[in-house]
Design an enzyme around this catalytic site. Structure first.
Site, PDB file in Angstrom:
ATOM      1  N   GLU A 188       0.800  -1.219   0.000  1.00 41.54           N
ATOM      2  CA  GLU A 188       0.000   0.000   0.000  1.00 41.54           C
ATOM      3  C   GLU A 188       0.837   1.274   0.000  1.00 41.54           C
ATOM      4  OE1 GLU A 188      -2.188  -1.079   3.535  1.00 41.54           O
ATOM      5  OE2 GLU A 188      -1.106   0.454   4.624  1.00 41.54           O
TER       6      GLU A 188
ATOM      7  N   CYS B 260       3.511   8.454   0.692  1.00 46.36           N
ATOM      8  CA  CYS B 260       4.105   7.562   1.681  1.00 46.36           C
ATOM      9  C   CYS B 260       4.185   6.191   1.033  1.00 46.36           C
ATOM     10  CB  CYS B 260       3.213   7.537   2.927  1.00 46.36           C
ATOM     11  SG  CYS B 260       3.729   6.342   4.152  1.00 46.36           S
TER      12      CYS B 260
ATOM     13  N   CYS C  26       6.502  -6.840   7.165  1.00 43.60           N
ATOM     14  CA  CYS C  26       7.706  -6.315   7.822  1.00 43.60           C
ATOM     15  C   CYS C  26       8.157  -7.316   8.877  1.00 43.60           C
ATOM     16  CB  CYS C  26       7.393  -4.970   8.482  1.00 43.60           C
ATOM     17  SG  CYS C  26       8.839  -4.176   9.229  1.00 43.60           S
TER      18      CYS C  26
ATOM     19  N   CYS D  54       7.080  -4.280  15.363  1.00 46.74           N
ATOM     20  CA  CYS D  54       6.818  -3.186  16.304  1.00 46.74           C
ATOM     21  C   CYS D  54       5.374  -3.341  16.794  1.00 46.74           C
ATOM     22  CB  CYS D  54       7.008  -1.831  15.621  1.00 46.74           C
ATOM     23  SG  CYS D  54       8.692  -1.569  15.037  1.00 46.74           S
TER      24      CYS D  54
ATOM     25  N   CYS E 298       2.365  -1.247  15.369  1.00 45.29           N
ATOM     26  CA  CYS E 298       2.258  -1.102  13.913  1.00 45.29           C
ATOM     27  C   CYS E 298       1.458  -2.240  13.291  1.00 45.29           C
ATOM     28  CB  CYS E 298       3.659  -1.054  13.309  1.00 45.29           C
ATOM     29  SG  CYS E 298       3.649  -0.895  11.519  1.00 45.29           S
TER      30      CYS E 298
ATOM     31  N   SER F  47      12.613   6.192  13.835  1.00 44.61           N
ATOM     32  CA  SER F  47      11.443   5.862  14.658  1.00 44.61           C
ATOM     33  C   SER F  47      11.919   5.575  16.077  1.00 44.61           C
ATOM     34  CB  SER F  47      10.707   4.644  14.067  1.00 44.61           C
ATOM     35  OG  SER F  47      10.077   5.016  12.873  1.00 44.61           O
ATOM     36  N   LEU F  48      11.810   6.582  16.910  1.00 44.31           N
ATOM     37  CA  LEU F  48      12.393   6.507  18.259  1.00 44.31           C
ATOM     38  C   LEU F  48      11.419   5.844  19.243  1.00 44.31           C
ATOM     39  CD1 LEU F  48      14.634   7.453  20.291  1.00 44.31           C
ATOM     40  CD2 LEU F  48      13.438   9.651  20.384  1.00 44.31           C
TER      41      LEU F  48
ATOM     42  N   ASN G  42      -2.588   5.604  16.355  1.00 41.37           N
ATOM     43  CA  ASN G  42      -3.724   5.172  15.559  1.00 41.37           C
ATOM     44  C   ASN G  42      -4.051   3.738  15.963  1.00 41.37           C
ATOM     45  OD1 ASN G  42      -5.390   5.893  13.424  1.00 41.37           O
ATOM     46  ND2 ASN G  42      -3.655   6.362  12.105  1.00 41.37           N
TER      47      ASN G  42
ATOM     48  N   CYS H 162       0.354   2.999   8.604  1.00 42.55           N
ATOM     49  CA  CYS H 162       1.168   1.897   8.134  1.00 42.55           C
ATOM     50  C   CYS H 162       0.538   0.492   8.094  1.00 42.55           C
ATOM     51  CB  CYS H 162       2.309   1.864   9.141  1.00 42.55           C
ATOM     52  SG  CYS H 162       3.822   1.363   8.512  1.00 42.55           S
TER      53      CYS H 162
HETATM   54  N1  SAH Z   1      10.300   0.702   9.287  1.00 43.74           N
HETATM   55  C1  SAH Z   1      10.408   2.120   9.113  1.00 43.74           C
HETATM   56  C2  SAH Z   1       9.362   2.653   8.195  1.00 43.74           C
HETATM   57  C3  SAH Z   1       7.939   2.401   8.671  1.00 43.74           C
HETATM   58  S1  SAH Z   1       7.258   3.902   9.104  1.00 43.74           S
HETATM   59  C4  SAH Z   1      10.401   2.789  10.458  1.00 43.74           C
HETATM   60  O1  SAH Z   1      10.139   2.129  11.459  1.00 43.74           O
HETATM   61  O2  SAH Z   1      10.684   3.980  10.531  1.00 43.74           O
HETATM   62  C5  SAH Z   1       6.985   3.740  10.760  1.00 43.74           C
HETATM   63  C6  SAH Z   1       6.223   4.967  11.196  1.00 43.74           C
HETATM   64  O3  SAH Z   1       4.828   4.799  10.917  1.00 43.74           O
HETATM   65  C7  SAH Z   1       6.305   5.151  12.679  1.00 43.74           C
HETATM   66  O4  SAH Z   1       7.472   5.835  13.090  1.00 43.74           O
HETATM   67  C8  SAH Z   1       5.078   5.973  12.921  1.00 43.74           C
HETATM   68  O5  SAH Z   1       5.381   7.294  12.605  1.00 43.74           O
HETATM   69  C9  SAH Z   1       4.075   5.443  11.907  1.00 43.74           C
HETATM   70  N2  SAH Z   1       3.111   4.492  12.521  1.00 43.74           N
HETATM   71  C10 SAH Z   1       3.140   3.135  12.457  1.00 43.74           C
HETATM   72  N3  SAH Z   1       2.111   2.606  13.144  1.00 43.74           N
HETATM   73  C11 SAH Z   1       1.417   3.649  13.643  1.00 43.74           C
HETATM   74  C12 SAH Z   1       0.245   3.753  14.459  1.00 43.74           C
HETATM   75  N4  SAH Z   1      -0.416   2.671  14.880  1.00 43.74           N
HETATM   76  N5  SAH Z   1      -0.181   4.992  14.783  1.00 43.74           N
HETATM   77  C13 SAH Z   1       0.476   6.099  14.356  1.00 43.74           C
HETATM   78  N6  SAH Z   1       1.588   6.062  13.587  1.00 43.74           N
HETATM   79  C14 SAH Z   1       2.051   4.858  13.228  1.00 43.74           C
END
Ligand code: SAH
Length: 359
Positions: free
Chosen positions: A95, A108, A115, A119, A122, A217-218, A293, A343
């Site tokens: 997507e 995006c 993945c 996490c 996510c 992504s901290l 989210n 995501c």
């Molecule tokens: N693997 C990479 C790219 C994925 S983007 C990384 O970890 O950076 C990951 C980003 O998507 C997260 O830093 C956050 O900004 C967003 N994200 C993922 N799940 C989310 C959720 N449930 N709610 C809000 N933002 C989310």
């Protein structure tokens, strides 16, 4: 001829040069085809009118210009954010999201099918991991989504499904195509690659010719908590990543963007404010504070099932405390939360639907 035709979409300029050398054609043909593919974005060799007829018919014999198959578009009536689901040749779903802002249209995009990082916050993690995307599959997300937009795409963020630094070679190739003035000509300053933290790749990235932005992504400045919400932290610690990010800054003088989803009771205390203040003193950076989210529709197991967003009042108070400490803070709103905006969320929904149909 039974040999599989070669898909030219996704090839870098150097790869096209090799290709034309192989078929005994002049090198400049590569530049011409590179422009047709990524500047004019044609779908057929017939449209490449500055190639001779015989070369066009030869290309038709041995090569193709593939496209991802569009499966679904969901639009958010509130924000105009649009989410696209594509089907790859092997049936995998990926997507991409188009996010409009006043003067920007941000794409995006995804770099992997699923993945492997898991996490806990996510939705993509819940799908598991299938494979890396090809350069063609990364690039074509741009070409196909822009066909459905009146405005040109101005910015790209590598924040869709997958971890770009675990698909490093293809990510680099796609960046070289997006930023080339003979191709998409998107200024590197308008491209952000986001990583959950693979230190040796962060260091390597500092030496690449690509001059775009790096986001990290901290989500917590505490090793233990970060390991709980991002299992990859057990393999590559925050310390290793912060060292690598500091190196990246010293090499490139480009500020890092930290992404930080606020999770109730997990990373939203005063101690966490303090951790961010300390970190930002060490690494010139800005921080995106992101509302969580919900991923409840993916039926997450373990910690993922218990995660909740910080309340709006506490969210604002957290941001305020950071600002009082002179941090550069942006609040990323949940554009598209009504269309499963974060995501991996839409693809998981569609996968579920198709699974339930099969049963
Ligand atoms: N693997 C990479 C790219 C994925 S983007 C990384 O970890 O950076 C990951 C980003 O998507 C997260 O830093 C956050 O900004 C967003 N994200 C993922 N799940 C989310 C959720 N449930 N709610 C809000 N933002 C989310």
């Amino acid at each position: 001829m039974t040999e599989k035709k070669i898909n030219l979409k996704g090839k870098t300029l150097e790869e096209l040069q090799e290709f034309f050398e192989l078929i005994n054609e002049d090198k400049y043909r590569a530049t011409q085809v590179f422009q047709w593919l990524y500047q004019k974005r044609v779908d057929s060799f017939d449209e490449m009118t500055n190639l001779s007829k015989s070369l066009r018919s030869q290309l038709k014999q041995i090569a193709t210009i593939e496209s991802l198959e569009l499966v679904e578009i969901q639009s958010s009536p509130k924000t105009d954010t649009r989410k696209f689901v594509f089907k790859c040749e092997d049936g995998s779903l990926i997507e991409s999201v188009l996010i409009p802002d006043q003067d920007r249209l941000t794409l995006c995009l995804s770099t992997q099918v699923g993945c492997p990082l898991d996490c806990q916050f996510c939705a993509t993690g819940q799908m598991g991991y299938k494979r890396n995307l090809t350069v063609f599959e990364i690039i074509d997300q741009f070409i196909q989504t822009s066909k459905h937009s009146e405005r040109p795409i101005t910015n790209i963020v590598y924040m869709g499904m997958g971890e770009p630094f675990l698909n490093y070679e293809n990510t680099l190739k796609s960046l070289s195509i997006f930023s080339s003035d003979l191709a998409f000509d998107i200024s590197a300053k308008k491209i952000t690659v986001s990583t959950a933290g693979i230190p040796d790749k962060i260091i390597d990235f500092a030496h690449q010719p690509f001059k775009g932005k790096l986001a990290f992504s901290l989500h917590s400045t505490d090793e233990e908590i970060r390991s709980l919400i991002m299992p990859i932290n057990k393999k590559y610690s925050l310390k290793q990543n912060i060292d690598a990010l500091e190196y990246f800054y010293k090499q490139t003088r480009r500020r890092i963007t930290f992404e930080y989803i606020l999770l109730k009771g997990i990373n939203d205390s005063d101690k966490d404010v303090h951790g961010l203040v300390k970190l930002s003193k060490r690494i010139p950076s800005k921080i995106n504070i992101i509302p969580f989210n919900s991923i409840a529709h993916t039926n997450p197991k373990g910690l993922g099932a218990e995660l909740e967003p910080t309340s709006p009042e506490e969210f604002d108070a957290f941001v305020e405390k950071l600002r009082r400490n002179n941090l550069t803070v942006f609040v990323r709103n949940t554009k598209g939360s009504d269309i499963a905006g974060a995501c991996g969320q839409l693809a998981t929904k569609i996968l579920r639907k198709s699974k339930s149909v099969k049963i």
